[in-house]
Scaffold this motif. Structure first.
Motif, PDB file in Angstrom:
ATOM      1  N   HIS A   3     116.496  87.361  32.070  1.00  0.00           N
ATOM      2  CA  HIS A   3     117.035  87.887  33.396  1.00  0.00           C
ATOM      3  C   HIS A   3     115.787  88.505  33.934  1.00  0.00           C
ATOM      4  O   HIS A   3     114.668  88.488  33.274  1.00  0.00           O
ATOM      5  CB  HIS A   3     117.928  89.333  32.937  1.00  0.00           C
ATOM      6  CG  HIS A   3     117.180  90.388  32.258  1.00  0.00           C
ATOM      7  ND1 HIS A   3     116.518  91.178  32.856  1.00  0.00           N
ATOM      8  CD2 HIS A   3     117.282  90.778  31.164  1.00  0.00           C
ATOM      9  CE1 HIS A   3     115.836  92.058  31.984  1.00  0.00           C
ATOM     10  NE2 HIS A   3     116.375  91.740  30.871  1.00  0.00           N
ATOM     11  N   CYS A   4     115.847  88.278  35.467  1.00  0.00           N
ATOM     12  CA  CYS A   4     114.666  88.884  36.158  1.00  0.00           C
ATOM     13  C   CYS A   4     114.110  90.333  35.816  1.00  0.00           C
ATOM     14  O   CYS A   4     115.204  91.352  35.444  1.00  0.00           O
ATOM     15  CB  CYS A   4     115.219  88.835  37.732  1.00  0.00           C
ATOM     16  SG  CYS A   4     113.731  89.438  38.795  1.00  0.00           S
ATOM     17  N   THR A   7     115.677  92.951  37.945  1.00  0.00           N
ATOM     18  CA  THR A   7     117.151  93.211  38.578  1.00  0.00           C
ATOM     19  C   THR A   7     117.466  94.780  38.078  1.00  0.00           C
ATOM     20  O   THR A   7     117.296  95.059  36.934  1.00  0.00           O
ATOM     21  CB  THR A   7     117.859  92.185  37.742  1.00  0.00           C
ATOM     22  OG1 THR A   7     119.161  92.469  38.304  1.00  0.00           O
ATOM     23  CG2 THR A   7     117.908  92.542  36.361  1.00  0.00           C
ATOM     24  N   CYS A  35     119.300  92.047  42.396  1.00  0.00           N
ATOM     25  CA  CYS A  35     118.986  90.516  42.562  1.00  0.00           C
ATOM     26  C   CYS A  35     119.824  89.610  41.637  1.00  0.00           C
ATOM     27  O   CYS A  35     119.952  88.132  42.114  1.00  0.00           O
ATOM     28  CB  CYS A  35     117.642  90.105  42.585  1.00  0.00           C
ATOM     29  SG  CYS A  35     116.941  90.602  40.693  1.00  0.00           S
ATOM     30  N   GLY A  37     119.087  88.361  39.023  1.00  0.00           N
ATOM     31  CA  GLY A  37     118.331  87.204  38.634  1.00  0.00           C
ATOM     32  C   GLY A  37     118.445  86.805  36.814  1.00  0.00           C
ATOM     33  O   GLY A  37     118.270  87.647  36.152  1.00  0.00           O
ATOM     34  N   HIS A  56     119.789  83.710  41.409  1.00  0.00           N
ATOM     35  CA  HIS A  56     118.793  84.654  41.901  1.00  0.00           C
ATOM     36  C   HIS A  56     119.338  84.971  43.298  1.00  0.00           C
ATOM     37  O   HIS A  56     119.051  84.158  44.264  1.00  0.00           O
ATOM     38  CB  HIS A  56     117.292  84.292  42.043  1.00  0.00           C
ATOM     39  CG  HIS A  56     116.382  85.645  41.902  1.00  0.00           C
ATOM     40  ND1 HIS A  56     115.910  85.975  42.848  1.00  0.00           N
ATOM     41  CD2 HIS A  56     115.998  86.419  40.580  1.00  0.00           C
ATOM     42  CE1 HIS A  56     115.318  87.170  42.483  1.00  0.00           C
ATOM     43  NE2 HIS A  56     115.205  87.334  41.331  1.00  0.00           N
TER      44      HIS A  56
END
Length: 73
Positions: A3-4, A7, A35, A37, A56
């Motif tokens: 994951h981002c 986030t 986001c 992501g 995203h």
């Protein structure tokens, strides 16, 4: 599955510094965003193929390291 790092849905509350001898201060948290992501990578041992799915949904400031540099520690 990754994951981002920014986030907001995956952010934890700030934690106290756990180093021995460190003062009990909260660590600085990086700004987070909604986001959503995610990066999904699926591989099959029987084939030379990887399936990659990335999502995203919101732009935000670039990621930067919030660690204290070793020379400052």
């Amino acid at each position: 599955m990754y994951h981002c790092a920014q986030t907001s849905s995956r952010q934890d509350k700030p934690k106290k510094n756990q180093r021995e001898g460190a003062k009990p201060r909260d660590k600085i948290a990086m700004e987070s965003f909604p986001c959503n992501g995610w990066l999904h990578i699926t591989m099959n041992d029987l084939e030379d193929v990887a399936w990659v799915k990335i999502s995203h949904s919101d732009d935000h400031v670039p990621y930067y390291s919030i660690d204290v540099p070793p020379d400052i520690m």
